[in-house]
Design a protein around this motif. Sequence first.
Motif, short mmCIF file in Angstrom:
data_model
loop_
_atom_site.label_atom_id
_atom_site.label_comp_id
_atom_site.label_asym_id
_atom_site.label_seq_id
_atom_site.Cartn_x
_atom_site.Cartn_y
_atom_site.Cartn_z
N SER A 115 0.87 -1.18 0.00
CA SER A 115 0.00 0.00 0.00
C SER A 115 0.90 1.22 0.00
O SER A 115 1.59 1.49 0.99
CB SER A 115 -0.92 -0.01 1.22
N VAL A 116 0.90 1.94 -1.10
CA VAL A 116 1.80 3.09 -1.24
C VAL A 116 0.97 4.31 -1.62
O VAL A 116 0.17 4.27 -2.56
CB VAL A 116 2.86 2.86 -2.35
N VAL A 117 1.13 5.39 -0.87
CA VAL A 117 0.45 6.64 -1.18
C VAL A 117 1.51 7.70 -1.46
O VAL A 117 2.51 7.80 -0.75
CB VAL A 117 -0.50 7.08 -0.04
N ARG A 118 1.28 8.47 -2.53
CA ARG A 118 2.23 9.51 -2.92
C ARG A 118 1.48 10.82 -3.18
O ARG A 118 0.40 10.83 -3.78
CB ARG A 118 2.96 9.12 -4.21
N VAL A 119 2.08 11.90 -2.70
CA VAL A 119 1.60 13.25 -3.02
C VAL A 119 2.80 13.96 -3.66
O VAL A 119 3.68 14.48 -2.95
CB VAL A 119 1.12 14.00 -1.76
N PRO A 120 2.89 13.94 -5.00
CA PRO A 120 4.11 14.43 -5.67
C PRO A 120 4.54 15.84 -5.30
O PRO A 120 5.73 16.12 -5.22
CB PRO A 120 3.73 14.34 -7.17
N SER A 121 3.57 16.73 -5.03
CA SER A 121 3.94 18.11 -4.72
C SER A 121 4.47 18.27 -3.30
O SER A 121 5.06 19.30 -2.97
CB SER A 121 2.74 19.04 -4.93
N LEU A 122 4.26 17.27 -2.43
CA LEU A 122 4.70 17.35 -1.04
C LEU A 122 5.82 16.36 -0.71
O LEU A 122 6.70 16.67 0.11
CB LEU A 122 3.52 17.08 -0.09
N ASP A 123 5.80 15.19 -1.31
CA ASP A 123 6.74 14.13 -0.95
C ASP A 123 8.08 14.30 -1.67
O ASP A 123 8.14 14.87 -2.77
CB ASP A 123 6.16 12.76 -1.32
N LYS A 125 11.11 13.43 -4.04
CA LYS A 125 11.11 12.71 -5.32
C LYS A 125 11.83 11.38 -5.17
O LYS A 125 12.83 11.27 -4.46
CB LYS A 125 11.80 13.54 -6.40
N TYR A 126 11.32 10.37 -5.88
CA TYR A 126 11.99 9.08 -5.92
C TYR A 126 13.34 9.23 -6.62
O TYR A 126 13.47 9.95 -7.61
CB TYR A 126 11.16 8.04 -6.68
N LYS A 127 14.34 8.52 -6.09
CA LYS A 127 15.64 8.49 -6.74
C LYS A 127 15.70 7.26 -7.64
O LYS A 127 15.44 6.14 -7.19
CB LYS A 127 16.76 8.40 -5.69
N ILE A 128 16.03 7.49 -8.91
CA ILE A 128 16.11 6.37 -9.84
C ILE A 128 17.43 6.39 -10.60
O ILE A 128 18.08 7.43 -10.71
CB ILE A 128 14.94 6.37 -10.85
N ALA A 129 17.81 5.23 -11.11
CA ALA A 129 18.92 5.12 -12.06
C ALA A 129 18.36 4.44 -13.30
O ALA A 129 17.44 3.62 -13.22
CB ALA A 129 20.08 4.32 -11.48
N VAL A 130 18.91 4.80 -14.46
CA VAL A 130 18.45 4.25 -15.73
C VAL A 130 19.58 3.46 -16.38
O VAL A 130 20.71 3.97 -16.51
CB VAL A 130 17.98 5.37 -16.69
N ASP A 148 10.79 17.95 -19.33
CA ASP A 148 9.55 18.73 -19.41
C ASP A 148 8.79 18.76 -18.09
O ASP A 148 7.72 19.37 -18.00
CB ASP A 148 8.62 18.15 -20.50
N GLY A 149 9.31 18.10 -17.05
CA GLY A 149 8.67 18.11 -15.75
C GLY A 149 7.54 17.13 -15.60
O GLY A 149 6.79 17.17 -14.61
N LYS A 150 7.37 16.21 -16.55
CA LYS A 150 6.29 15.24 -16.50
C LYS A 150 6.68 13.96 -15.78
O LYS A 150 5.84 13.08 -15.58
CB LYS A 150 5.83 14.90 -17.93
N LEU A 151 7.94 13.84 -15.41
CA LEU A 151 8.41 12.67 -14.69
C LEU A 151 9.05 13.15 -13.38
O LEU A 151 10.23 13.53 -13.35
CB LEU A 151 9.43 11.91 -15.54
N PRO A 152 8.28 13.17 -12.28
CA PRO A 152 8.75 13.77 -11.04
C PRO A 152 9.69 12.86 -10.24
O PRO A 152 9.34 12.35 -9.18
CB PRO A 152 7.45 14.05 -10.27
N VAL A 153 10.89 12.63 -10.79
CA VAL A 153 11.88 11.81 -10.12
C VAL A 153 13.23 12.52 -10.14
O VAL A 153 13.43 13.48 -10.89
CB VAL A 153 12.03 10.42 -10.81
N GLN A 154 14.13 12.05 -9.31
CA GLN A 154 15.51 12.51 -9.33
C GLN A 154 16.36 11.42 -9.98
O GLN A 154 16.48 10.32 -9.44
CB GLN A 154 16.02 12.80 -7.91
N ILE A 155 16.93 11.71 -11.15
CA ILE A 155 17.75 10.73 -11.85
C ILE A 155 19.17 10.82 -11.29
O ILE A 155 19.86 11.83 -11.48
CB ILE A 155 17.75 10.97 -13.37
N THR A 156 19.58 9.78 -10.58
CA THR A 156 20.88 9.82 -9.91
C THR A 156 22.02 9.33 -10.80
O THR A 156 23.18 9.65 -10.53
CB THR A 156 20.86 8.96 -8.63
N ALA A 157 21.69 8.55 -11.84
CA ALA A 157 22.75 8.02 -12.70
C ALA A 157 22.16 7.43 -13.97
O ALA A 157 21.03 6.91 -13.96
CB ALA A 157 23.56 6.95 -11.98
N ILE A 158 22.93 7.53 -15.05
CA ILE A 158 22.66 6.80 -16.29
C ILE A 158 23.80 5.81 -16.46
O ILE A 158 24.97 6.21 -16.48
CB ILE A 158 22.59 7.74 -17.51
#
Length: 286
Positions: A115-123, A125-130, A148-158
């Motif tokens: 059970s995961v609840v997210r409020v993007p404007s308050l929480d 950002k998820y940290k992701i690597a690609v 463009d701001g449509k993916l609310p994550v922090q990209i930590t590495a490619i």
Amino acid sequence: MSLLRRFSPQVQLFTKRSFKSLKFPGESLNEITSPSLIHGIHVFHCPDVVGIVAKLAECIASRGGNILSADVFVPEKKNVFYSRSEFVFDPAKWTRIQMDEDFLKLSKMFDAMRSVVRVPSLDPKYKIAVLASNQDHCLVDLLHVWQDGKLPVQITAIIRGPNTHVMRFLERHRIPYHFLPTTIEDKREEEILNLVRDTDFLVLARYMQVLSGNFLSSYGKDIINIHHGLLPSFKGGNPSKQAFDYGVKLIGATTHFVTEELDTGPIIEQMVFVPMLGDAFNLYYN
């Protein structure tokens, strides 16, 4: 309720219930949203019993929230329930702490596995690597959506194979880049693990290596794959060519969770479109 959708003789999806992005009559984000309302997302996974949808709706409505869309999926003969709900609410009437408590009660009520609840404007950002390989199109599209701001994550590495023009974009946005050419014999998984331990999940953007069970268990968090074909058919490399050779007239893409078995993890989202003549030519000859 039973739903059977057939995309081709080989591509079939069976569900007991599947409401795809159910929009409620008369409601749209523009009509409902006011300056005081903000956007929330809830993902739920639990054993399937009667009344789950009603309780989810009641939980949100009782705090003055309004559901904008709901995805519900119950796999055939597996007795599990999945849902993803998007809603708007007034944070002055429904605090973030109270929201967590309310959804926790639901989680306990239905013995939820997740059970995961997210409020993007308050929480945060998820940290992701690609992770990507030689071809750039999936990675480039993902980066443009993020820009463009449509993916609310922090990209930590490619993390990818041969160096390409994408590096200029990454340097401009100060996204760390790691050049790790891999082979079937040496997938460099230990090095990759060391680079991604601080992330919340991973994204494979046309990453042409199968991650080992040891990597999956060591990482221990979600890994999402972008597969350029319609699963469960046409797995592995060059799925579009496989579909073309089979005579399928619809092509598309699938995002799914990564498991030890190639391209068999639970499907998150799929997109279908009818190829034009030029697309068909490229599918066959490229």
